[in-house]
Design a protein around this motif. Structure first.
Motif, PDB file in Angstrom:
ATOM      1  N   LEU A 185       5.008  -7.711   4.790  1.00  0.00           N
ATOM      2  CA  LEU A 185       4.143  -6.831   4.013  1.00  0.00           C
ATOM      3  C   LEU A 185       2.700  -7.224   4.264  1.00  0.00           C
ATOM      4  CD1 LEU A 185       2.805  -8.374   1.325  1.00  0.00           C
ATOM      5  CD2 LEU A 185       5.092  -8.058   0.416  1.00  0.00           C
ATOM      6  N   ARG A 188      -3.971  -5.842   1.497  1.00  0.00           N
ATOM      7  CA  ARG A 188      -5.166  -5.255   2.096  1.00  0.00           C
ATOM      8  C   ARG A 188      -6.327  -5.385   1.117  1.00  0.00           C
ATOM      9  NH1 ARG A 188      -1.322  -1.210   4.520  1.00  0.00           N
ATOM     10  NH2 ARG A 188      -1.356  -1.642   6.757  1.00  0.00           N
ATOM     11  N   ASP A 239       7.852 -10.122   3.368  1.00  0.00           N
ATOM     12  CA  ASP A 239       8.002  -9.047   2.393  1.00  0.00           C
ATOM     13  C   ASP A 239       8.798  -9.530   1.177  1.00  0.00           C
ATOM     14  OD1 ASP A 239       8.348  -6.650   1.086  1.00  0.00           O
ATOM     15  OD2 ASP A 239       9.639  -5.739   2.614  1.00  0.00           O
ATOM     16  N   ALA A 246       7.408   0.944  -1.501  1.00  0.00           N
ATOM     17  CA  ALA A 246       6.557   0.863  -0.318  1.00  0.00           C
ATOM     18  C   ALA A 246       5.184   0.283  -0.612  1.00  0.00           C
ATOM     19  CB  ALA A 246       6.399   2.242   0.315  1.00  0.00           C
ATOM     20  N   ARG A 247       4.712   0.440  -1.862  1.00  0.00           N
ATOM     21  CA  ARG A 247       3.375  -0.042  -2.220  1.00  0.00           C
ATOM     22  C   ARG A 247       3.385  -0.470  -3.680  1.00  0.00           C
ATOM     23  NH1 ARG A 247      -2.221   3.603  -2.361  1.00  0.00           N
ATOM     24  NH2 ARG A 247      -3.597   1.965  -3.129  1.00  0.00           N
ATOM     25  N   ASP A 277      -3.717  -4.783  -3.422  1.00  0.00           N
ATOM     26  CA  ASP A 277      -2.473  -4.032  -3.279  1.00  0.00           C
ATOM     27  C   ASP A 277      -1.647  -4.636  -2.159  1.00  0.00           C
ATOM     28  OD1 ASP A 277      -2.950  -2.205  -5.290  1.00  0.00           O
ATOM     29  OD2 ASP A 277      -3.916  -0.755  -3.952  1.00  0.00           O
ATOM     30  N   LYS A 278      -0.335  -4.495  -2.253  1.00  0.00           N
ATOM     31  CA  LYS A 278       0.556  -4.965  -1.194  1.00  0.00           C
ATOM     32  C   LYS A 278       1.371  -3.782  -0.669  1.00  0.00           C
ATOM     33  CE  LYS A 278       3.558  -7.985  -3.049  1.00  0.00           C
ATOM     34  NZ  LYS A 278       4.083  -9.042  -3.969  1.00  0.00           N
ATOM     35  N   TRP A 279       1.516  -3.743   0.651  1.00  0.00           N
ATOM     36  CA  TRP A 279       2.141  -2.614   1.335  1.00  0.00           C
ATOM     37  C   TRP A 279       3.296  -3.123   2.190  1.00  0.00           C
ATOM     38  CZ3 TRP A 279      -0.684   2.290   1.425  1.00  0.00           C
ATOM     39  CH2 TRP A 279      -1.929   2.225   0.782  1.00  0.00           C
ATOM     40  N   LYS A 280       4.475  -2.549   2.004  1.00  0.00           N
ATOM     41  CA  LYS A 280       5.621  -2.896   2.846  1.00  0.00           C
ATOM     42  C   LYS A 280       5.375  -2.352   4.255  1.00  0.00           C
ATOM     43  CE  LYS A 280       9.687  -2.422   0.944  1.00  0.00           C
ATOM     44  NZ  LYS A 280      10.314  -3.766   0.848  1.00  0.00           N
TER      45      LYS A 280
END
Length: 440
Positions: A185, A188, A239, A246-247, A277-280
């Motif tokens: 993941l 950002r 991850d 997904a987010r 924020d974290k994004w897969k």
């Protein structure tokens, strides 16, 4: 032959960077273009983008204005650090070396600045838009696209540029086709200089460079945006998001703990962060074809070759796709030759897009090595060439003398010119309607 004999009504699904690039390129080629986008408007979301020479030359070709270029930050150095901070590799002056080798710059932008510039250029070229229309399915007999509002949009050709969660792809394959988790993941982060009080850190931002920190199971990239007024940081880690998510809003404290013991300057930047924020990170299996049997649907970008962000080529290669597709369609002599032109597009783009996607996984391996024998051998290669002319293969593909020219040296416009020259029977005024198999 009149212009109308070869003018297509093109429907682009998605106003992301790939879709807008296709819209611009197809409009320049003389076709009528309409874009359908699920968002109600193009808003300022997203973070940084590294635009490499293979795409920056296209932005020049499409005549994006000086005001757009002024929002960029051209890095003067690209440095790879061990997670402790030890310097492993450095290219300086990176900006001059890049321009000299490839005739185009490496520039870092905020995604929304690029998207807005491409959108404005599209409108200038006569492209029309329908916002707030999410395409749910494709009727290939038209072809036409049905949206969640019940609206139907038709054309001679549908360009599937609807990204990782592509509904066009599901219609093409005839069923659900969920993206697959990669095991990583991304956190950002975008910081403004107002958030950064330390003069040393502000100097990092105001004097643009690219910095990587590579460590066990993770790595970080940091670079300046908006002429040195913002700093973009991406943290790539294992991850831990739940399946199907997904987010998600991330914990700043949890994020910082992941980087305990890493370079103090990196941790000073992380100390400026107040939300994240974290994004897969997802990928997809390769498709057998990018064009349907009726030759009225064609894919580009993340809908057919999503990439890990580890070489910053997702956006760049999507723009390549749009450029090649539109440029080929600019040579179309009659609508009946469209199947052959689309086959040529697929043959030019599919192998490259998928090869870059595979290369991103190789970069992840080399940047995420756990401490141990393989990591020591990697660092020996780095350090043995520090300050010297590099020889490949090199663990950082960003400056590898084998991989970098293959990626950055690609010229989509020349690729099309060469392909047209190799296929005179497909692009001549006397071309036969059966559309011969393209010559690669």
């Amino acid at each position: 032959m009149s212009t109308e004999d070869r003018k297509l009504q093109i429907l682009v699904v998605g106003a992301g960077l790939g879709g807008l690039s296709a819209a611009i390129s197809c409009a320049i080629a003389g076709h009528s273009v309409h874009v359908v986008e699920s968002a109600k408007e193009l808003v300022e979301i997203g973070a940084g983008l590294q635009i490499t020479p293979n795409a920056s030359r296209l932005l020049k070709h499409w005549k994006l204005p000086d005001s757009f270029w002024e929002t960029g930050a051209e890095p003067t150095a690209l440095t790879v650090h061990r997670y402790s901070g030890q310097k492993l590799a450095e290219d300086r002056p990176f900006d001059q070396h890049t321009r000299s080798k490839y005739g185009a710059p490496f520039v870092d932008f905020h995604r929304c600045d690029l998207q807005q510039a491409l959108y404005s250029r599209s409108v200038e070229l006569g492209v029309t838009f329908s916002f707030g229309q999410r395409v749910e399915s494709i009727d290939f007999s038209g072809p036409s696209a049905l949206t969640d509002t019940g609206a139907t949009f038709s054309g001679d050709l549908i360009v599937a540029a609807d990204g990782l969660w592509s509904r066009c792809r599901e219609s093409f394959l005839g069923g659900k086709d969920e993206p697959l988790p990669t095991g990583d993941l991304a956190y950002r982060i975008v910081l403004t200089t107002d958030q950064i009080k330390d003069p040393k850190l502000r100097a990092w931002v105001e004097n643009p460079e690219v910095h990587f920190w590579i460590g066990p199971g993770a790595h970080v990239v940091g670079y300046s945006l908006r002429a040195g007024k913002m700093y973009n940081i991406v943290l790539l880690v294992p991850d831990d998001l739940p399946a199907g998510v997904a987010r998600q809003t991330g914990s700043v404290d949890q994020m910082r703990k992941l980087f305990d013991g890493w370079d103090p300057i990196l941790n000073e930047f992380l100390g400026c962060v107040d939300k994240v924020d974290k994004w897969k990170l997802m990928h997809r299996s390769e498709m057998a074809h990018w064009v349907n049997d009726d030759s009225n649907l064609v894919f580009l970008g993340d809908s057919c070759h999503p990439m890990l962000p580890y070489l910053a080529q997702g956006a760049n290669s999507s723009m390549e796709d749009g450029a090649v597709l539109g440029s080929l369609l600019g040579h179309l002599k009659r609508k009946s030759d469209l199947p052959g032109v689309l086959r040529l597009y697929e043959s030019l783009r599919k192998s490259r897009g998928e090869a870059i996607a595979r290369e991103t996984f190789k970069q992840r391996h080399d940047f995420h090595l756990p401490d141990g024998e393989e990591q020591r051998k990697r660092d020996e290669i780095f350090l043995s060439q520090l300050g010297k002319e590099l020889k490949g293969p090199f663990p950082s593909r960003w400056t590898c003398p084998e991989v970098q020219p293959w990626i950055y040296g690609y010229d989509a416009i020349k690729e099309v010119e060469d392909a047209v020259a190799r296929n005179p029977e497909l692009f001549s005024n006397n071309a036969i309607s059966s559309s011969p198999r393209p010559v690669l």
